[in-house]
Design an enzyme around this catalytic site. Structure first.
Site, mmCIF file in Angstrom:
data_model
loop_
_atom_site.group_PDB
_atom_site.id
_atom_site.type_symbol
_atom_site.label_atom_id
_atom_site.label_comp_id
_atom_site.label_asym_id
_atom_site.label_seq_id
_atom_site.Cartn_x
_atom_site.Cartn_y
_atom_site.Cartn_z
ATOM 1 N N MET A 75 0.850 -1.195 0.000
ATOM 2 C CA MET A 75 0.000 0.000 0.000
ATOM 3 C C MET A 75 0.885 1.245 0.000
ATOM 4 S SD MET A 75 -3.437 -0.970 2.022
ATOM 5 C CE MET A 75 -2.850 -0.696 3.666
ATOM 6 N N GLU A 79 11.867 0.122 5.386
ATOM 7 C CA GLU A 79 12.877 -0.919 5.193
ATOM 8 C C GLU A 79 12.238 -2.322 5.071
ATOM 9 O OE1 GLU A 79 15.869 -0.232 4.245
ATOM 10 O OE2 GLU A 79 16.355 -2.369 4.294
ATOM 11 N N HIS A 99 9.443 -3.076 3.431
ATOM 12 C CA HIS A 99 9.089 -3.258 2.014
ATOM 13 C C HIS A 99 10.350 -3.516 1.193
ATOM 14 C CE1 HIS A 99 5.655 -0.518 3.279
ATOM 15 N NE2 HIS A 99 5.007 -1.539 2.753
ATOM 16 N N ASP A 103 2.419 -9.010 9.266
ATOM 17 C CA ASP A 103 1.005 -9.264 8.956
ATOM 18 C C ASP A 103 0.793 -10.773 8.855
ATOM 19 O OD1 ASP A 103 0.265 -6.432 8.545
ATOM 20 O OD2 ASP A 103 1.713 -6.580 6.918
ATOM 21 N N SER A 140 4.241 1.372 8.022
ATOM 22 C CA SER A 140 3.994 2.699 7.448
ATOM 23 C C SER A 140 3.291 3.587 8.466
ATOM 24 C CB SER A 140 3.124 2.577 6.197
ATOM 25 O OG SER A 140 3.733 1.690 5.290
#
Ligand code: PAF
EC number: 6.3.2.1
Length: 282
Positions: free
Chosen positions: A30, A35, A37, A150, A186
């Site tokens: 999203m 870091e 990602h 997640d 994020s």
């Protein structure tokens, strides 16, 4: 690196790459890269001929009153980081392109979505699995990469892939953490300095659970209580859930005999953070 916003265009491009025998790795995101990602991109870069990253703040996975409007967005910054990470294609569609007028088909994984974040965010995983199914159909990746932060999402996506006979591998990679252990997210940038300091209690409480299990504690209720009590020493923290459960079924455990997932969601002001440890009693 090429940026594509049109679903038909990315589909044609990826079809042609597959016809040429290229393997495709997808990192679905999203945006608002950190870091965590970038680490997914590095793994995916090494494993595949072509690296595709999607950047799409998916409106249907946010409930009413959740942070869709305030979710961090920084496409220019993301494109610069993607370029650096060796991404070949960025897919950054608009919400209208993904959900055009008349859209009415949703994908629902029914069981592993019931507890944890599924209980506190009704409809969230239906939004995730719907958009992920669309991304898999458009891009046709050989592998898709998700972060362990997640964890429930990865279980849900694996179920989706198995149940709908999708031909790709789901790769789960370790959570990337700040120096004090806070899982990168994020949403972390929205914490005030006192909330940011307070948030280190999450990693500390999970580490304590790990030590206790490694030291022989087998009672899940004791671990639950320990984590809960430790988080509650922090006045800025408001617990959404703490759970000690089976990492495959996500059902609560009584006794910890093999692998256990200790997972939590905690609010600091308006910001809801999640984290988890996979711990194996040996
Ligand atoms: O993990 C995320 O960032 C999102 O849930 C995902 C997988 C990109 C779907 O919108």
């Amino acid at each position: 690196m090429q940026t594509i916003d049109d679903p038909s265009a990315i589909q044609r491009r990826c079809e042609s790459l597959r016809r040429d025998g290229k393997t495709i790795g997808l990192v679905p995101t999203m945006g608002a890269f950190h870091e965590g990602h970038v680490s997914l991109m590095r793994w995916a870069r090494a494993d595949n001929d072509i690296l595709v990253v999607s950047v799409f703040v998916n409106p249907i996975q946010f409930g009413r009153g959740e942070d869709f409007d305030s979710y961090p967005r920084d496409l220019d910054g993301d494109l610069a980081q993607a370029e650096q990470a060796g991404v070949d294609l960025v897919f950054a569609p608009s919400a209208e392109a993904i959900y055009p007028k008349g859209f009415q088909t949703y994908v629902d994984v029914t069981e592993v979505t019931k507890g944890l974040c599924g209980a506190s965010r009704p409809g969230h995983f239906r939004g995730v699995t719907t958009v992920v199914a669309k991304l898999f159909n458009l891009i046709g990746p050989h592998r898709a990469y998700f972060g362990q932060k997640d964890y429930q999402q990865s279980v849900v996506v694996r179920r989706l892939v198995a149940d709908l006979n999708m031909a790709l591998d789901i790769v789960l990679l370790p959570t990337v953490r700040e120096a004090d252990g806070l899982a990168m997210s994020s949403r972390n940038i929205r914490l005030t300095p006192p909330q940011r300091r307070a948030a280190s209690v999450l990693y500390a409480s999970l580490s304590r659970a790990e030590t206790r299990i490694r030291d022989g504690e087998r009672n899940a209720a004791t671990i639950f209580e320990d984590v809960r009590a430790m988080i509650e020493t922090e006045p800025l923290a408001r617990i959404d859930y703490v759970a000690v459960c089976d990492p495959e079924t996500l059902q609560p455990l009584d006794c910890i005999e093999g692998p256990a997932l200790v997972a939590l969601a905690v609010r600091f002001g308006e910001t809801r953070l999640i984290d988890n440890f996979l711990i194996t009693a040996s």
